[in-house]
Write a protein that holds these residues in place. Sequence first.
Motif, PDB file in Angstrom:
ATOM      1  N   SER A  20       0.839  -1.211   0.000  1.00 39.32           N
ATOM      2  CA  SER A  20       0.000   0.000   0.000  1.00 39.32           C
ATOM      3  C   SER A  20       0.865   1.249   0.000  1.00 39.32           C
ATOM      4  CB  SER A  20      -0.917   0.019   1.228  1.00 39.32           C
ATOM      5  OG  SER A  20      -1.773  -1.073   1.209  1.00 39.32           O
ATOM      6  N   MET A  21       1.898   1.247   0.826  1.00 41.97           N
ATOM      7  CA  MET A  21       2.796   2.411   0.883  1.00 41.97           C
ATOM      8  C   MET A  21       3.628   2.535  -0.398  1.00 41.97           C
ATOM      9  SD  MET A  21       3.993   2.449   4.857  1.00 41.97           S
ATOM     10  CE  MET A  21       4.141   0.702   5.124  1.00 41.97           C
ATOM     11  N   LEU A  22       4.076   1.408  -0.934  1.00 42.69           N
ATOM     12  CA  LEU A  22       4.817   1.441  -2.200  1.00 42.69           C
ATOM     13  C   LEU A  22       3.942   1.987  -3.321  1.00 42.69           C
ATOM     14  CD1 LEU A  22       6.827  -1.883  -2.039  1.00 42.69           C
ATOM     15  CD2 LEU A  22       7.786   0.412  -2.184  1.00 42.69           C
ATOM     16  N   PHE A  23       2.663   1.646  -3.299  1.00 41.58           N
ATOM     17  CA  PHE A  23       1.735   2.155  -4.306  1.00 41.58           C
ATOM     18  C   PHE A  23       1.708   3.678  -4.296  1.00 41.58           C
ATOM     19  CE2 PHE A  23      -2.631   3.815  -4.788  1.00 41.58           C
ATOM     20  CZ  PHE A  23      -2.733   3.704  -6.176  1.00 41.58           C
ATOM     21  N   VAL A  24       1.624   4.265  -3.120  1.00 39.95           N
ATOM     22  CA  VAL A  24       1.590   5.727  -3.016  1.00 39.95           C
ATOM     23  C   VAL A  24       2.879   6.327  -3.575  1.00 39.95           C
ATOM     24  CG1 VAL A  24       1.517   7.669  -1.397  1.00 39.95           C
ATOM     25  CG2 VAL A  24      -0.012   5.716  -1.071  1.00 39.95           C
ATOM     26  N   GLN A  25       4.013   5.788  -3.166  1.00 41.87           N
ATOM     27  CA  GLN A  25       5.298   6.327  -3.604  1.00 41.87           C
ATOM     28  C   GLN A  25       5.484   6.198  -5.113  1.00 41.87           C
ATOM     29  OE1 GLN A  25       7.679   7.804  -1.338  1.00 41.87           O
ATOM     30  NE2 GLN A  25       8.203   8.589  -3.336  1.00 41.87           N
ATOM     31  N   VAL A  26       5.213   5.018  -5.633  1.00 38.89           N
ATOM     32  CA  VAL A  26       5.403   4.762  -7.066  1.00 38.89           C
ATOM     33  C   VAL A  26       4.449   5.609  -7.902  1.00 38.89           C
ATOM     34  CG1 VAL A  26       4.512   2.927  -8.587  1.00 38.89           C
ATOM     35  CG2 VAL A  26       6.549   2.549  -7.304  1.00 38.89           C
ATOM     36  N   THR A  27       3.228   5.776  -7.435  1.00 38.79           N
ATOM     37  CA  THR A  27       2.257   6.590  -8.172  1.00 38.79           C
ATOM     38  C   THR A  27       2.712   8.044  -8.227  1.00 38.79           C
ATOM     39  OG1 THR A  27       0.473   5.104  -7.537  1.00 38.79           O
ATOM     40  CG2 THR A  27      -0.158   7.276  -8.313  1.00 38.79           C
ATOM     41  N   MET A  40       5.606   2.154 -16.744  1.00 41.33           N
ATOM     42  CA  MET A  40       5.375   2.895 -15.511  1.00 41.33           C
ATOM     43  C   MET A  40       4.015   2.566 -14.903  1.00 41.33           C
ATOM     44  SD  MET A  40       6.818   6.643 -16.426  1.00 41.33           S
ATOM     45  CE  MET A  40       8.346   7.170 -15.682  1.00 41.33           C
ATOM     46  N   TRP A  41       3.113   2.068 -15.707  1.00 43.35           N
ATOM     47  CA  TRP A  41       1.789   1.708 -15.206  1.00 43.35           C
ATOM     48  C   TRP A  41       1.796   0.379 -14.448  1.00 43.35           C
ATOM     49  CZ3 TRP A  41      -2.077   4.912 -14.734  1.00 43.35           C
ATOM     50  CH2 TRP A  41      -2.120   6.037 -15.544  1.00 43.35           C
ATOM     51  N   ILE A  42       2.793  -0.465 -14.698  1.00 42.90           N
ATOM     52  CA  ILE A  42       2.808  -1.812 -14.098  1.00 42.90           C
ATOM     53  C   ILE A  42       2.747  -1.752 -12.574  1.00 42.90           C
ATOM     54  CG2 ILE A  42       4.134  -3.948 -13.829  1.00 42.90           C
ATOM     55  CD1 ILE A  42       5.072  -3.574 -16.747  1.00 42.90           C
ATOM     56  N   PRO A  43       3.679  -1.082 -11.891  1.00 43.05           N
ATOM     57  CA  PRO A  43       3.596  -1.091 -10.422  1.00 43.05           C
ATOM     58  C   PRO A  43       2.409  -0.305  -9.878  1.00 43.05           C
ATOM     59  CG  PRO A  43       5.346   0.375 -11.143  1.00 43.05           C
ATOM     60  CD  PRO A  43       4.846  -0.341 -12.367  1.00 43.05           C
ATOM     61  N   VAL A  44       1.943   0.682 -10.630  1.00 43.80           N
ATOM     62  CA  VAL A  44       0.791   1.471 -10.182  1.00 43.80           C
ATOM     63  C   VAL A  44      -0.473   0.604 -10.182  1.00 43.80           C
ATOM     64  CG1 VAL A  44      -0.678   3.446 -10.789  1.00 43.80           C
ATOM     65  CG2 VAL A  44       1.810   3.652 -10.917  1.00 43.80           C
ATOM     66  N   ILE A  45      -0.568  -0.310 -11.114  1.00 41.17           N
ATOM     67  CA  ILE A  45      -1.726  -1.206 -11.185  1.00 41.17           C
ATOM     68  C   ILE A  45      -1.558  -2.405 -10.249  1.00 41.17           C
ATOM     69  CG2 ILE A  45      -2.982  -2.791 -12.705  1.00 41.17           C
ATOM     70  CD1 ILE A  45      -2.381  -0.758 -14.997  1.00 41.17           C
ATOM     71  N   GLU A  46      -0.339  -2.977 -10.216  1.00 42.26           N
ATOM     72  CA  GLU A  46      -0.170  -4.214  -9.463  1.00 42.26           C
ATOM     73  C   GLU A  46      -0.051  -4.004  -7.951  1.00 42.26           C
ATOM     74  OE1 GLU A  46       3.267  -6.134 -11.112  1.00 42.26           O
ATOM     75  OE2 GLU A  46       4.672  -4.871 -10.014  1.00 42.26           O
ATOM     76  N   ALA A  47       0.518  -2.909  -7.503  1.00 41.73           N
ATOM     77  CA  ALA A  47       0.731  -2.717  -6.061  1.00 41.73           C
ATOM     78  C   ALA A  47      -0.568  -2.756  -5.249  1.00 41.73           C
ATOM     79  CB  ALA A  47       1.513  -1.437  -5.800  1.00 41.73           C
TER      80      ALA A  47
END
Length: 130
Positions: A20-27, A40-47
């Motif tokens: 959840s925290m990685l999602f915020v940072q990566v986004t 760049m969309w991969i971690p934003v969708i998968e996290a």
Amino acid sequence: MWQGWPLERVLLLFVGLAFSMLFVQVTMFHSRQNFRHWAMWIPVIEAPLFAVTAIVLAFLNAGWLRLLFALFMWIGLVGGLYGAYLHTVGVGQRVGGYSQSQNFLVGPPIMLPLMMTAMSALGLLALYWG
């Protein structure tokens, strides 16, 4: 509530919160770069998918959910390594390339996709070690 929880459940909950925290940072980082590359969309969708799956699995130990989580963690492991590769290439494309240590500070963070890999590995350890 926490009394008697096995380490596997605690780790699954931790992995879910970490994703959840990685999602915020990566986004934030990828939106700052306007999603210039499709990957760049991969971690934003998968996290967030990883996070929800891990958190639900910590509370509901269903066979199909364990299988889905394992699949997600293998995808995250490979995706994180691919992201680290892309970030490393991105550092090299900056002016001065790899010879400028400043590029490692202001360029794409190489450690962030490796954190996705590490969290995925921890999820797999939690799933299979117990």
